[in-house]
Design a protein around this motif. Structure first.
Motif, PDB file in Angstrom:
ATOM      1  N   TYR A  91       0.827  -1.206   0.000  1.00 43.84           N
ATOM      2  CA  TYR A  91       0.000   0.000   0.000  1.00 43.84           C
ATOM      3  C   TYR A  91       0.866   1.264   0.000  1.00 43.84           C
ATOM      4  CZ  TYR A  91      -3.358   3.483   1.708  1.00 43.84           C
ATOM      5  OH  TYR A  91      -4.128   4.607   1.867  1.00 43.84           O
ATOM      6  N   PHE A 146     -10.898   1.273  -7.620  1.00 38.97           N
ATOM      7  CA  PHE A 146     -11.544   0.374  -6.659  1.00 38.97           C
ATOM      8  C   PHE A 146     -11.562  -1.076  -7.157  1.00 38.97           C
ATOM      9  CE2 PHE A 146     -15.500  -1.696  -5.189  1.00 38.97           C
ATOM     10  CZ  PHE A 146     -15.216  -1.763  -3.837  1.00 38.97           C
ATOM     11  N   LEU A 176      -9.510   4.084  -1.859  1.00 35.79           N
ATOM     12  CA  LEU A 176     -10.006   3.021  -2.736  1.00 35.79           C
ATOM     13  C   LEU A 176      -8.920   2.047  -3.178  1.00 35.79           C
ATOM     14  CD1 LEU A 176     -12.548   4.977  -5.004  1.00 35.79           C
ATOM     15  CD2 LEU A 176     -12.956   3.728  -2.875  1.00 35.79           C
ATOM     16  N   PHE A 179      -8.484  -1.738  -1.669  1.00 36.36           N
ATOM     17  CA  PHE A 179      -9.320  -2.854  -2.111  1.00 36.36           C
ATOM     18  C   PHE A 179      -8.665  -3.593  -3.281  1.00 36.36           C
ATOM     19  CE2 PHE A 179     -12.188   0.180  -0.100  1.00 36.36           C
ATOM     20  CZ  PHE A 179     -12.890  -0.639   0.759  1.00 36.36           C
ATOM     21  N   THR A 180      -8.083  -2.835  -4.214  1.00 33.52           N
ATOM     22  CA  THR A 180      -7.399  -3.455  -5.352  1.00 33.52           C
ATOM     23  C   THR A 180      -6.171  -4.227  -4.898  1.00 33.52           C
ATOM     24  OG1 THR A 180      -8.127  -1.644  -6.774  1.00 33.52           O
ATOM     25  CG2 THR A 180      -6.325  -3.006  -7.586  1.00 33.52           C
ATOM     26  N   ALA A 182      -5.576  -5.552  -1.963  1.00 34.44           N
ATOM     27  CA  ALA A 182      -6.000  -6.761  -1.254  1.00 34.44           C
ATOM     28  C   ALA A 182      -6.469  -7.826  -2.232  1.00 34.44           C
ATOM     29  CB  ALA A 182      -7.113  -6.416  -0.265  1.00 34.44           C
ATOM     30  N   ALA A 183      -7.218  -7.423  -3.256  1.00 38.20           N
ATOM     31  CA  ALA A 183      -7.733  -8.385  -4.235  1.00 38.20           C
ATOM     32  C   ALA A 183      -6.587  -9.065  -4.978  1.00 38.20           C
ATOM     33  CB  ALA A 183      -8.662  -7.686  -5.222  1.00 38.20           C
TER      34      ALA A 183
END
Length: 200
Positions: A91, A146, A176, A179-180, A182-183
């Motif tokens: 991050y 996102f 936002l 989320f990307t 983590a995915a």
């Protein structure tokens, strides 16, 4: 230096980076790092602060100069540092790199972007009707950041050419982007584990 030459150099650097990563993986395998989680944790603990710092710098570089596939480096961060720390380091590096990309695109304009990506890709995202209003682009940009389905780094640079404010850009990236990340991280990790179990 022409746009084509700079992109060719980036492609060569990307290939060399992939080769280096494969070589490093082989080296770590011979050291026995991948034999158990305890061995991997011990190897990382021996590096204390320098390991995370180097990894964050690598993430910043791969965002600004795409020499390493972002999905791969994101997964590597989770493997090396664990789900929580790996997510944090990913991050921090990606957000800083995104800020740098936005600044460079705003400062140097289209010429900078065309050194990084082909004209065809640039035209694909700038000639669409839905981008002709700032509000439409802002909404698309937020959704793209996102959802892990769009080339985020390209859109970050294109955002730098628009009238998007620093405040709005920062809010979209900071709130936002997790989320990307983590995915990508967990899809690669659990997908890789599933594949290994399937092979076994």
């Amino acid at each position: 230096m022409s746009d084509r030459t700079s992109r060719r150099l980036i492609n060569i650097a990307s290939l060399l980076s992939v080769v280096a990563m494969i070589g490093l993986a082989i080296y770590w395998y011979r050291l026995g790092i991948f034999r158990s989680q305890a061995t991997l944790n011990q190897y990382i603990d021996q590096r204390h602060v320098i390991g995370p710092v180097i990894f964050i710098l690598i993430q910043i570089i791969q965002v600004v100069i795409p020499i390493i596939p972002g999905g791969i480096s994101t997964g590597v961060g989770v493997i090396l540092f664990g789900p929580i720390n790996g997510f944090i380091y990913n991050y921090v590096g990606i957000v800083i790199g995104s800020f740098i990309n936005f600044f460079l695109a705003r400062r140097y304009g289209q010429n900078f972007i065309l050194h990084m990506i082909p004209q065809k890709i640039f035209d694909k995202y700038t000639n669409q009707k839905r981008f002709r209003s700032q509000k439409a682009f802002d909404l698309f940009f937020a959704l793209a950041i996102f959802l892990p389905v769009a080339p985020d780094d390209v859109l970050v640079m294109i955002a730098g050419l628009t009238k998007m404010t620093w405040a709005k850009f920062s809010a979209i990236i900071i709130f936002l982007k997790p989320f990307t990340i983590a995915a990508y991280s967990f899809a690669l990790i659990y997908g890789g584990q599933w594949l290994l179990n399937l092979i076994r």
